[in-house]
Enzyme design. Structure first.
Site, PDB file in Angstrom:
ATOM      1  N   HIS A  64      -6.395  -1.234  27.839  1.00 36.00           N
ATOM      2  CA  HIS A  64      -6.884  -0.616  26.610  1.00 36.00           C
ATOM      3  C   HIS A  64      -6.364   0.815  26.469  1.00 36.00           C
ATOM      4  O   HIS A  64      -6.935   1.750  27.029  1.00 36.00           O
ATOM      5  CB  HIS A  64      -8.413  -0.619  26.617  1.00 36.00           C
ATOM      6  CG  HIS A  64      -8.985  -1.998  26.721  1.00 36.00           C
ATOM      7  ND1 HIS A  64      -9.045  -2.697  27.911  1.00 36.00           N
ATOM      8  CD2 HIS A  64      -9.512  -2.822  25.768  1.00 36.00           C
ATOM      9  CE1 HIS A  64      -9.581  -3.889  27.698  1.00 36.00           C
ATOM     10  NE2 HIS A  64      -9.874  -3.995  26.413  1.00 36.00           N
ATOM     11  N   ASN A 121     -15.062   6.722  16.844  1.00 38.01           N
ATOM     12  CA  ASN A 121     -13.714   6.618  16.273  1.00 38.01           C
ATOM     13  C   ASN A 121     -13.629   5.637  15.109  1.00 38.01           C
ATOM     14  O   ASN A 121     -12.557   5.406  14.558  1.00 38.01           O
ATOM     15  CB  ASN A 121     -12.685   6.289  17.363  1.00 38.01           C
ATOM     16  CG  ASN A 121     -12.958   4.946  18.033  1.00 38.01           C
ATOM     17  OD1 ASN A 121     -13.637   4.091  17.473  1.00 38.01           O
ATOM     18  ND2 ASN A 121     -12.426   4.771  19.231  1.00 38.01           N
ATOM     19  N   HIS A 145      -6.799  -0.695  20.208  1.00 35.94           N
ATOM     20  CA  HIS A 145      -7.941  -0.828  21.125  1.00 35.94           C
ATOM     21  C   HIS A 145      -7.561  -1.502  22.443  1.00 35.94           C
ATOM     22  O   HIS A 145      -7.766  -0.938  23.510  1.00 35.94           O
ATOM     23  CB  HIS A 145      -9.074  -1.615  20.444  1.00 35.94           C
ATOM     24  CG  HIS A 145     -10.038  -2.208  21.417  1.00 35.94           C
ATOM     25  ND1 HIS A 145     -11.021  -1.454  22.014  1.00 35.94           N
ATOM     26  CD2 HIS A 145     -10.128  -3.460  21.950  1.00 35.94           C
ATOM     27  CE1 HIS A 145     -11.692  -2.228  22.861  1.00 35.94           C
ATOM     28  NE2 HIS A 145     -11.165  -3.442  22.836  1.00 35.94           N
ATOM     29  N   ARG A 188     -48.598 -13.660  43.170  1.00 34.97           N
ATOM     30  CA  ARG A 188     -48.392 -12.396  42.440  1.00 34.97           C
ATOM     31  C   ARG A 188     -49.380 -11.347  42.936  1.00 34.97           C
ATOM     32  O   ARG A 188     -49.055 -10.171  43.055  1.00 34.97           O
ATOM     33  CB  ARG A 188     -48.511 -12.595  40.933  1.00 34.97           C
ATOM     34  CG  ARG A 188     -49.874 -13.024  40.472  1.00 34.97           C
ATOM     35  CD  ARG A 188     -50.036 -12.990  38.959  1.00 34.97           C
ATOM     36  NE  ARG A 188     -51.190 -13.777  38.563  1.00 34.97           N
ATOM     37  CZ  ARG A 188     -51.922 -13.533  37.499  1.00 34.97           C
ATOM     38  NH1 ARG A 188     -51.629 -12.553  36.692  1.00 34.97           N
ATOM     39  NH2 ARG A 188     -52.951 -14.303  37.214  1.00 34.97           N
ATOM     40  N   GLU A 233     -36.824  -5.190  29.014  1.00 38.77           N
ATOM     41  CA  GLU A 233     -36.397  -5.806  30.269  1.00 38.77           C
ATOM     42  C   GLU A 233     -34.943  -5.493  30.596  1.00 38.77           C
ATOM     43  O   GLU A 233     -34.592  -5.243  31.756  1.00 38.77           O
ATOM     44  CB  GLU A 233     -36.583  -7.326  30.225  1.00 38.77           C
ATOM     45  CG  GLU A 233     -38.030  -7.799  30.143  1.00 38.77           C
ATOM     46  CD  GLU A 233     -38.566  -7.867  28.720  1.00 38.77           C
ATOM     47  OE1 GLU A 233     -37.842  -7.481  27.763  1.00 38.77           O
ATOM     48  OE2 GLU A 233     -39.715  -8.314  28.537  1.00 38.77           O
ATOM     49  N   HIS A 236     -42.943 -19.937  27.935  1.00 34.54           N
ATOM     50  CA  HIS A 236     -43.167 -19.003  29.038  1.00 34.54           C
ATOM     51  C   HIS A 236     -42.959 -19.635  30.409  1.00 34.54           C
ATOM     52  O   HIS A 236     -43.094 -18.954  31.417  1.00 34.54           O
ATOM     53  CB  HIS A 236     -44.598 -18.449  28.954  1.00 34.54           C
ATOM     54  CG  HIS A 236     -44.761 -17.389  27.910  1.00 34.54           C
ATOM     55  ND1 HIS A 236     -44.365 -17.568  26.607  1.00 34.54           N
ATOM     56  CD2 HIS A 236     -45.254 -16.124  27.982  1.00 34.54           C
ATOM     57  CE1 HIS A 236     -44.623 -16.458  25.920  1.00 34.54           C
ATOM     58  NE2 HIS A 236     -45.158 -15.569  26.732  1.00 34.54           N
ATOM     59  N   ARG A 258     -48.428 -17.436  39.133  1.00 36.43           N
ATOM     60  CA  ARG A 258     -49.571 -16.878  38.407  1.00 36.43           C
ATOM     61  C   ARG A 258     -50.859 -17.417  39.016  1.00 36.43           C
ATOM     62  O   ARG A 258     -51.835 -16.698  39.195  1.00 36.43           O
ATOM     63  CB  ARG A 258     -49.516 -17.277  36.938  1.00 36.43           C
ATOM     64  CG  ARG A 258     -50.822 -16.985  36.195  1.00 36.43           C
ATOM     65  CD  ARG A 258     -50.766 -17.454  34.743  1.00 36.43           C
ATOM     66  NE  ARG A 258     -52.027 -17.135  34.088  1.00 36.43           N
ATOM     67  CZ  ARG A 258     -53.040 -17.991  33.957  1.00 36.43           C
ATOM     68  NH1 ARG A 258     -52.934 -19.224  34.434  1.00 36.43           N
ATOM     69  NH2 ARG A 258     -54.157 -17.623  33.356  1.00 36.43           N
TER      70      ARG A 258
HETATM   71  C1  LIG Z   1     -21.263  -7.032  25.957  1.00 37.82           C
HETATM   72  C2  LIG Z   1     -19.836  -7.019  25.568  1.00 37.82           C
HETATM   73  N1  LIG Z   1     -19.443  -7.694  24.484  1.00 37.82           N
HETATM   74  C3  LIG Z   1     -18.146  -7.712  24.135  1.00 37.82           C
HETATM   75  C4  LIG Z   1     -17.212  -7.052  24.874  1.00 37.82           C
HETATM   76  C5  LIG Z   1     -15.743  -7.117  24.497  1.00 37.82           C
HETATM   77  N2  LIG Z   1     -15.323  -5.818  23.983  1.00 37.82           N
HETATM   78  C6  LIG Z   1     -14.725  -4.899  24.730  1.00 37.82           C
HETATM   79  S1  LIG Z   1     -14.508  -3.447  23.931  1.00 37.82           S
HETATM   80  C7  LIG Z   1     -15.215  -4.066  22.529  1.00 37.82           C
HETATM   81  C8  LIG Z   1     -15.464  -3.219  21.319  1.00 37.82           C
HETATM   82  C9  LIG Z   1     -14.499  -2.164  21.192  1.00 37.82           C
HETATM   83  O1  LIG Z   1     -14.919  -1.193  20.307  1.00 37.82           O
HETATM   84  P1  LIG Z   1     -15.416   0.209  20.776  1.00 37.82           P
HETATM   85  O2  LIG Z   1     -16.580   0.020  21.638  1.00 37.82           O
HETATM   86  O3  LIG Z   1     -15.562   1.051  19.593  1.00 37.82           O
HETATM   87  O4  LIG Z   1     -14.247   0.733  21.693  1.00 37.82           O
HETATM   88  P2  LIG Z   1     -12.876   1.348  21.167  1.00 37.82           P
HETATM   89  O5  LIG Z   1     -12.269   0.309  20.270  1.00 37.82           O
HETATM   90  O6  LIG Z   1     -13.202   2.571  20.476  1.00 37.82           O
HETATM   91  O7  LIG Z   1     -12.088   1.520  22.415  1.00 37.82           O
HETATM   92  C10 LIG Z   1     -15.592  -5.381  22.704  1.00 37.82           C
HETATM   93  C11 LIG Z   1     -16.221  -6.203  21.660  1.00 37.82           C
HETATM   94  C12 LIG Z   1     -17.675  -6.357  26.015  1.00 37.82           C
HETATM   95  N3  LIG Z   1     -16.846  -5.693  26.810  1.00 37.82           N
HETATM   96  N4  LIG Z   1     -18.977  -6.327  26.311  1.00 37.82           N
END
Ligand SMILES: Cc1ncc(C[n+]2csc(CCOP(=O)(O)OP(=O)(O)O)c2C)c(N)n1
Length: 671
Positions: free
Chosen positions: A31, A190, A266, A361, A415, A477, A524
């Site tokens: 990235h 961004n 990205h 518990r 949680e 539950h 429980r």
């Molecule tokens: C829980 C989760 N869902 C999806 C992803 C896949 N993923 C990685 S980065 C991203 C989004 C990127 O956008 P941003 O957070 O704005 O990062 P930028 O593009 O600015 O680097 C996604 C969907 C992940 N890493 N974690």
């Protein structure tokens, strides 16, 4: 422009940028966008404000830096390398390769200075809340007037994705409530996420949201390049001590590349032409790869000198502190060495059948109460179910805004955050952490549970209301697949105690496990306290499975094995079977993982390879018991959801009545 003429800050920032994109290009994966956009803001933080010593990444009073946007790992690795951590350039060149110190997303301890494992978005923010809680708890316990032994910040870099995730709401809400003033989050605003411009799916007023949660917010209009502006914002955030701070940083993803401000920047390696164009735009030699100009190296490496001096100063202050408070200093040293306080397991409760039936518990809660008294370094709490999970301290004193010196934490109905924060507390160092809720709601913490296992963080969970035996609350539950699901996570230890004394031993086993998380799965409903004068002692639990009883004479013909609330039923069934002339061994089987750690000789002595008629009884999905019952064996488990009715009735109707167990065992025996 020749590099010699580039001003020093820009030279350093561009070194971070180009190293990061070189890493991604070399791996042809990763990235590049976020490192290009966030280099200046992290450079400013790391060289001017972050209190850290690259030569001792474990120094207790260092500031913590959490890259919640774990996909920007190349940025973190560049910073670690340039500021003098033991992360050679060679390892940057090995980005994302098997066995390298630079995996695709930061993994705790993959390289010194990587505090936690991040990548699943939002988790880092949750971890950071735990770290900030740990800092305040330790400060309350150890600091004395004139002796600020604990005095550090937790900084986070979070992206749009982090803040879109639900856990960010939980984290913002609890951190704001607790007024964690030493938590400072940089939001890489961004406007772009993976699929495109965030205006198409994320139009929250983020500043207003955090303010509504009790945070201080400020912003930097041009955090891509304006170092002075970034510095001002950090100082402003630091000056606000009664609230956590969110710094909204406007940046350009993929800055200086042809893909700037697009989602293509990205997560796609720049191609050769794009690399050249980016380097040209940065005033960099376009063919240079992994170039670290001497001036930049020397400047960023000053972190070592600065950090060593800061640590030395702290160590001298600690010596003075230890002179005045030798007992506290001894406690501190022990905790940071990962040891439990002396006498941590003295005076734990014991039960006999005279106590009547006791829910596990309740027994686990009583054990926790005793452990908490013996062990100041054990902190944690519940997700708004403490009186049901029996995890509340008797005096009900809990951490509160400005009053952090209490071991109990009211996580609220959060949680997921509880799970991440517990990992953060443990990864902070000096502390053990626990969380508790109903077993069914472990689902809500699942992503954090998995990461605690990946980090081998020894978090302890007291999960209660463990089966259809919880009764009237019904199938919503009643956990079915949860034991199988938790057991399937590598590095997890699941322990399901059979009675009150096993519950005590389960807590002891959890405290002794330094190698990963442990879940103590509790009932429980009340369960008989097993008659240990007739049956084997409860400390057999530490071996995962142990022989509870054998036929008075002769070799066993049938083995009944069970966990938790089904064990007493197996014992009763064995008695009835004996009357029918069947010789039965009963095995209490609280933990597969502990059992698998035993030598084969022991395992064979419990499960007797020549006795093929084995019946496993567990009120949960049967998946996995096959390995212990073998081809000739049987399982009484659940391949359906439960039902809303009194617990004993549900258990009876779904096959866990003693009579049904006897019937199944007889059928096996007669086969
Ligand atoms: C829980 C989760 N869902 C999806 C992803 C896949 N993923 C990685 S980065 C991203 C989004 C990127 O956008 P941003 O957070 O704005 O990062 P930028 O593009 O600015 O680097 C996604 C969907 C992940 N890493 N974690």
């Amino acid at each position: 422009m020749p590099l010699d003429d580039m001003d020093l800050d820009t030279l350093c920032v561009n070194t971070i940028r180009t190293l990061s994109i070189d890493m991604v290009a070399r791996a042809n994966s990763g990235h590049p966008g976020a490192p290009l956009g966030c280099a200046a803001l992290t450079y400013t933080l790391w060289t001017r404000y972050l209190k850290h010593n690259p030569k001792d990444a474990a120094w207790p009073d260092r500031d913590r830096f959490i890259l919640s946007a774990g996909h920007a790992s190349a940025l973190l690795y560049s910073l670690l390398h340039l500021t003098g951590y033991d992360l050679p350039l060679e390892e940057l060149k090995n980005f994302r390769q098997f066995g390298s110190m630079t995996p695709g997303h930061p993994e705790a301890d993959c390289a010194p200075g990587v505090e936690v494992t991040t990548g699943p978005l939002g988790q880092g923010l949750g971890d950071a809340v735990g770290m900030a809680i740990a800092e305040r708890y330790l400060a309350a316990r150890f600091n004395r007037p004139g002796h600020e032994i604990v005095d550090h910040y937790t900084y986070v870099l979070a992206s749009d994705g982090d803040l879109m995730e639900g856990i960010s709401h939980e984290a913002a809400s609890l951190a704001g409530h607790l007024k964690l003033g030493r938590l400072i989050v940089f939001y890489d605003d961004n406007g772009i996420s993976l699929e495109g411009p965030t205006r198409e799916w994320f139009t929250d007023d983020t500043a207003a949201r955090f303010r509504a949660c009790g945070w201080h917010t400020c912003s930097v209009e041009d955090a891509t390049t304006d170092i002075a502006g970034i510095a001002r914002a950090v100082e402003e955030a630091q000056s606000v001590t009664d609230r956590p701070s969110l710094i909204l940083c406007r940046t350009h993803i993929g800055y200086a590349s042809p893909l700037q401000d697009t989602h293509e920047a990205h997560g796609k390696a720049l191609n050769a032409e794009e690399m050249k164009a980016t380097k040209r735009a940065l005033g960099w030699p376009e063919d240079a790869v992994f170039l670290v100009p001497d001036r930049a190296a020397a400047h960023m490496h000053k972190a070592v000198e600065k950090g060593s001096a800061a640590q030395k100063d702290w160590e001298e202050r600690f010596v003075r502190y230890a002179g005045e408070f030798p007992e506290l200093a001894a406690e501190w040293r022990r905790a940071w060495a990962g040891e439990l306080p002396e006498g941590w397991d003295t005076g734990l409760p014991q039960w006999t059948p005279d106590h009547g039936a006791v829910a596990t518990r309740t027994a686990a809660g009583a054990t926790l109460e005793a452990l908490r008294k013996n062990c100041w370094s054990l902190i944690g709490g519940d997700a708004d179910l403490g009186s049901s999970t029996s995890s509340l301290p008797k005096d009900r004193r809990s951490m509160a805004p400005g009053d952090y010196g209490h071991q109990n934490i009211r996580f609220g109905v959060r949680e997921h955050l509880m799970g991440a924060a517990c990992s953060g507390i443990v990864r902070h160092g000096g502390l053990r952490a626990f969380g508790s809720t109903f077993t069914i709601f472990s689902d809500y913490a699942r992503p954090a549970l998995r990461l605690s296992a990946l980090m081998r963080a020894p978090v302890i969970y007291q999960f209660t209301h463990d089966s259809i035996g919880l009764g009237e609350d019904g199938p919503t539950h009643q956990p079915i697949e949860h034991l199988a699901s938790l057991r399937s996570i590598p590095n997890w230890t699941v322990v399901r105690p059979a009675d009150a004394n096993e519950a005590r031993e389960a807590w002891r086993a959890a405290m002794l496990n330094k190698d990963g998380p442990t879940a103590i799965i509790c009932s429980r409903q009340k369960l008989p306290v097993l008659q240990r004068s007739r049956l084997s002692p409860a400390d057999g639990l530490h071996k995962g499975a142990y022989v509870l009883s054998d036929p008075p004479k002769g070799r066993p013909q049938v083995i009944l094995m069970a966990s938790g609330s089904e064990v007493w039923r197996a014992v009763e069934a064995a008695g009835l079977l004996a009357k029918k002339g069947v010789r039965v061994r009963v095995v209490s089987f609280p933990s597969w993982e502990l059992f698998e750690k035993q030598p084969k000789r022991y395992r064979d002595s419990v499960l007797l390879p020549t006795v093929r008629r084995r019946l496993a009884i567990e009120a949960a999905a049967p998946m996995g018991w096959e390995r212990y019952v073998g081809e000739k064996g049987g399982i009484i488990g659940l391949d359906r959801f439960g039902a809303s009715a009194p617990g004993e009735e549900v258990l009876d109707k779904l096959g866990f009545g003693v009579k049904h167990i006897v019937k199944k065992a007889l059928a096996l025996w007669q086969k």
